[in-house]
Design an enzyme around this catalytic site. Sequence first.
Site, PDB file in Angstrom:
ATOM      1  N   HIS A 369      39.039  47.556  43.805  1.00 58.47           N
ATOM      2  CA  HIS A 369      39.408  46.140  43.921  1.00 58.47           C
ATOM      3  C   HIS A 369      39.026  45.308  42.723  1.00 58.47           C
ATOM      4  O   HIS A 369      39.075  44.073  42.798  1.00 58.47           O
ATOM      5  CB  HIS A 369      38.751  45.501  45.143  1.00 58.47           C
ATOM      6  N   LYS A 560      39.308  29.348  46.150  1.00 62.87           N
ATOM      7  CA  LYS A 560      38.918  30.754  45.948  1.00 62.87           C
ATOM      8  C   LYS A 560      37.457  30.737  45.513  1.00 62.87           C
ATOM      9  O   LYS A 560      36.906  29.667  45.261  1.00 62.87           O
ATOM     10  CB  LYS A 560      39.789  31.407  44.874  1.00 62.87           C
ATOM     11  N   ARG A 561      36.828  31.910  45.440  1.00 60.69           N
ATOM     12  CA  ARG A 561      35.463  31.938  44.939  1.00 60.69           C
ATOM     13  C   ARG A 561      35.395  31.315  43.547  1.00 60.69           C
ATOM     14  O   ARG A 561      36.369  31.379  42.783  1.00 60.69           O
ATOM     15  CB  ARG A 561      34.946  33.383  44.881  1.00 60.69           C
ATOM     16  N   LYS A 566      38.213  33.330  37.041  1.00 63.56           N
ATOM     17  CA  LYS A 566      39.277  32.629  37.774  1.00 63.56           C
ATOM     18  C   LYS A 566      39.605  31.283  37.124  1.00 63.56           C
ATOM     19  O   LYS A 566      40.631  30.691  37.391  1.00 63.56           O
ATOM     20  CB  LYS A 566      38.868  32.441  39.231  1.00 63.56           C
ATOM     21  N   THR A 668      45.098  37.191  46.839  1.00 60.83           N
ATOM     22  CA  THR A 668      45.857  37.167  48.095  1.00 60.83           C
ATOM     23  C   THR A 668      46.133  35.731  48.519  1.00 60.83           C
ATOM     24  O   THR A 668      47.038  35.493  49.321  1.00 60.83           O
ATOM     25  CB  THR A 668      45.092  37.908  49.210  1.00 60.83           C
ATOM     26  N   LYS A 672      49.436  33.700  50.494  1.00 61.34           N
ATOM     27  CA  LYS A 672      49.335  32.771  51.631  1.00 61.34           C
ATOM     28  C   LYS A 672      50.021  31.455  51.286  1.00 61.34           C
ATOM     29  O   LYS A 672      50.730  30.870  52.110  1.00 61.34           O
ATOM     30  CB  LYS A 672      47.868  32.524  51.986  1.00 61.34           C
TER      31      LYS A 672
HETATM   32  C1  26W Z   1      28.785  44.798  43.952  1.00 63.26           C
HETATM   33  C2  26W Z   1      29.151  43.411  44.199  1.00 63.26           C
HETATM   34  C3  26W Z   1      30.557  43.246  44.549  1.00 63.26           C
HETATM   35  C4  26W Z   1      30.899  42.636  45.745  1.00 63.26           C
HETATM   36  C5  26W Z   1      32.202  42.482  46.088  1.00 63.26           C
HETATM   37  C6  26W Z   1      31.547  43.702  43.719  1.00 63.26           C
HETATM   38  C7  26W Z   1      32.845  43.547  44.067  1.00 63.26           C
HETATM   39  C8  26W Z   1      33.182  42.944  45.245  1.00 63.26           C
HETATM   40  C9  26W Z   1      34.620  42.806  45.646  1.00 63.26           C
HETATM   41  C10 26W Z   1      35.388  44.008  45.185  1.00 63.26           C
HETATM   42  C11 26W Z   1      35.198  41.550  45.126  1.00 63.26           C
HETATM   43  C12 26W Z   1      36.536  41.221  45.689  1.00 63.26           C
HETATM   44  O1  26W Z   1      36.620  40.608  46.724  1.00 63.26           O
HETATM   45  N1  26W Z   1      37.612  41.587  44.990  1.00 63.26           N
HETATM   46  C13 26W Z   1      38.913  41.053  45.301  1.00 63.26           C
HETATM   47  O2  26W Z   1      39.617  41.934  46.155  1.00 63.26           O
HETATM   48  C14 26W Z   1      40.830  41.347  46.582  1.00 63.26           C
HETATM   49  C15 26W Z   1      41.466  42.267  47.593  1.00 63.26           C
HETATM   50  O3  26W Z   1      41.926  43.421  46.983  1.00 63.26           O
HETATM   51  C16 26W Z   1      41.742  41.065  45.399  1.00 63.26           C
HETATM   52  O4  26W Z   1      42.878  40.389  45.858  1.00 63.26           O
HETATM   53  C17 26W Z   1      41.024  40.202  44.365  1.00 63.26           C
HETATM   54  O5  26W Z   1      41.806  40.073  43.203  1.00 63.26           O
HETATM   55  C18 26W Z   1      39.682  40.816  44.012  1.00 63.26           C
HETATM   56  O6  26W Z   1      38.945  39.956  43.174  1.00 63.26           O
END
Ligand code: 26W
Length: 845
Positions: A369, A560-561, A566, A668, A672
């Site tokens: 992701h 978004k975050r 971003k 995503t 929406k």
């Molecule tokens: C290790 C810390 C950590 C925590 C969460 C690393 C990475 C994450 C996630 C992978 C972050 C995340 O939410 N990624 C998002 O995933 C979505 C679903 O696929 C994508 O639409 C977003 O672009 C992506 O940033």
Amino acid sequence: MKEAPRPEHADDTRTALSSATIRRAFLDHVFHTQGKLPGHASQNDLYQALAHTVRDRLVQRWISTAEAYLGQPSRTVAYLSAEFLMGPHLGNNLVNLGIFDEVRAAMAALGLDLDQILAQEDEPGLGNGGLGRLAACFMDSLATLEIPALGYGIRYEYGIFQQTIIDGMQVEKTDTWLRNGNPWEIQRSEWAVQVRLGGHSEHYTDDRGHYRVRWVPAKTVVGVPFDSPILGYRVNTVNTLRLWRAEATEAFDFHTFNRGDYLGAVSKKVTSENLTKVLYPNDETQQGKELRLEQQYFFVACSLQDMLRLLAADGMPVTRFHEKFAVQLNDTHPAVGIAELMRLLVDEHDLPWDEAWDITRRAFAYTNHTLLPEALEQWPLPLFGRVLPRHLEIIFEINARFLDEVRIRFFGDESRLARLSLIDERGERHVRMANLACLGSHAINGVAELHSRLMREDVLKDIYAMWPEKFTSITNGVTPRRWLALSNPRLTRLVTQAIGDGWIADLDRLHALEPFAEDAGFRQEWQRARRENKLELVTLIRDATGVTVDPDSMFDVMVKRIHEYKRQHLAVLHIIALYHRIKSDPHAEIVPRTFLFAGKAAPGYHYAKLMIRFITSVADVVNRDPQVRDRLKVVFLPNFNVSYGQRIYPAADLAEQISLAGKEASGTGNMKFAMNGAINIGTMDGANIELREAVGADNFFPFGLTAPEVYALRADGYDPATYYHENAQLRAVIDLIHQGFFSRGDPVLFRPQFDEHLRNDPYLLMADFASYVDCQQHVSAAFSDTPRWQRMSVLSCARSGRFSSDRAIREYCERIWKVQAVPVRLLHRASGAPWHMEEMKERRG
Ligand code: 26W
């Protein structure tokens, strides 16, 4: 609207779906479940009673589903995810059961307002953002497509923190979502399991002369499953979301207790239970915290034991694990599961290594992701060995065998070996979880076309060279049930009047709406519906922030975050440019805009928090300035979550998707917004590219460098300062910030931010500024032409069908999981008799 399936015995207060029966059942729950007379019921009592009323109707389908799944030959999807950002359950269940109108009527008959009751639910915020929400959309689609599936995760006692804004700054508060109890879960103590942690391993030869290993742990915790029903849309399928909570093995450590150390004994219990206390609020930065690794291992170990139990219940041997389960890793957070399954098969079930490895690989698949290097999980070797000594040995063994394979394929290529190794040997040694996930899986996928390509060409290119056939791309999607039918009833009604309600379960049917884009009458109704959504958001904004905004201004939304990649700050630069234009020329023609920002910053991410402060500081100046405040308004809405999303997406005109190209895996929110008739402005990043292609170039505003251009520019030696010197408008904007104009004259507050950008500018703000501001001019022109904008809005919705999570799940089923639908027949009570009493007796023997 299509009629919901009705059970045969409509007189059953616990299952029938008519308004009158629901009313009776509801009153019954106020009395018997909440223990109140209706006149004394609190808002929470009313919510709980309605939730139980709906839950009863789910349970009937849940049990029917369990019966249908027993012994059937299709595989079951086990979706392993450290996060599930479900959002409120009640409203969604009403949509999927098809009883929204009946329930509204039942409440109205009692003088109650359904919306007020729905607003009572504390949403389970068990995720950070996109990844957790994707897992939730996927659960909805799996059930809707009648696919046998289990979601496995962690029942955090505190979900993502509640964000408040004090003096323009983010202040975090704990999220106590369980304080009023959770009617959507059933604790299943009988399926609790034990999980070991720490200690060491012992190697020995058993009495048959076999070489064996046993793990002697330092501590053991208990995992207790809590099940929530996940109902599909107008089907009988109710799948299970199974979340694990950690408990101490025994309430007291009797040894310590007997020594008289009562508090010591209890504190040990507290330590075990800390494991599932809180969700890590970081998204995209890996921190190497021991507790996080323990959390990951804990839920994965619980889930795999649970799968082995289910396998045995089906009378199947462990050697057929992969025939029964398709295990999906939602990012690397559960990747330690690969080592754990190996341990279970080899150490506990005495399988030969090669056979165990074959089973493991056939079972697991991995979704990546993120392309950000700082988000790729790596665990320091000493820490990993301390928490999971046996797994570290297993990882070494996997690695040794793998590297032998690489040596043969790429003879003499030592640097490739170093890059592919499961252990990063540069500096302090680390375990590379992405490499482990890839190695132990038969399929690896990215979440949008561009992301998958960059994965193959960049982050995972050596792995791609080993096994190109494992790679695939499945573009994300979102569920139209929550994100359109539930959150936007006005548009839903309009669309359904025009083309029927088939689109809710088959979103491509929205295409039938296209001709209506040319129908002036329809467009007017469309606009009216969207304006009413905006009016509701106006009220929400006023109540939450005290700021009054104009419903006829363009709602320009970025939710978004908060992250540098971003680029919320790029949006702010544009606001300052407009502000500056008005100040220099008070008669400048500016299309009135309301800029709405929302999103959480990771508590330890200093720069992201500064961005919030930057937004709120600019808001202060702009909103107070009498010369501009009727044309520009800036709002930061605190505590963005699923519930807020449901009210924001339907009310947006323009949506900002402005990440630096090559950084956002998919996104995503863009989907929406499009579904709800907002127009996206965005870079050619993530799923924006496919979204633009789907809605048509006229209905998406693209700007900025493309990913290849970004690389080329960097390779040429990027110098942000030249943009500053060559662009007068950019210079004016940066100078205002530098003078402290937005920080009450404090020139240093935002200086680190922009000095840094003039020198380094890691996210290429300076390079994309001109293109962005220019594109926003086109947006303004389009918005001023109301018929044009409404046409764009209708088309955006009509062409968003591809971004349903149903489509995404179908692709996972066909290409990765090889699973088929298992339709569920509704079991019902024979007149007056309790459920299946005969069968129960039979089974108990
Ligand atoms: C290790 C810390 C950590 C925590 C969460 C690393 C990475 C994450 C996630 C992978 C972050 C995340 O939410 N990624 C998002 O995933 C979505 C679903 O696929 C994508 O639409 C977003 O672009 C992506 O940033």
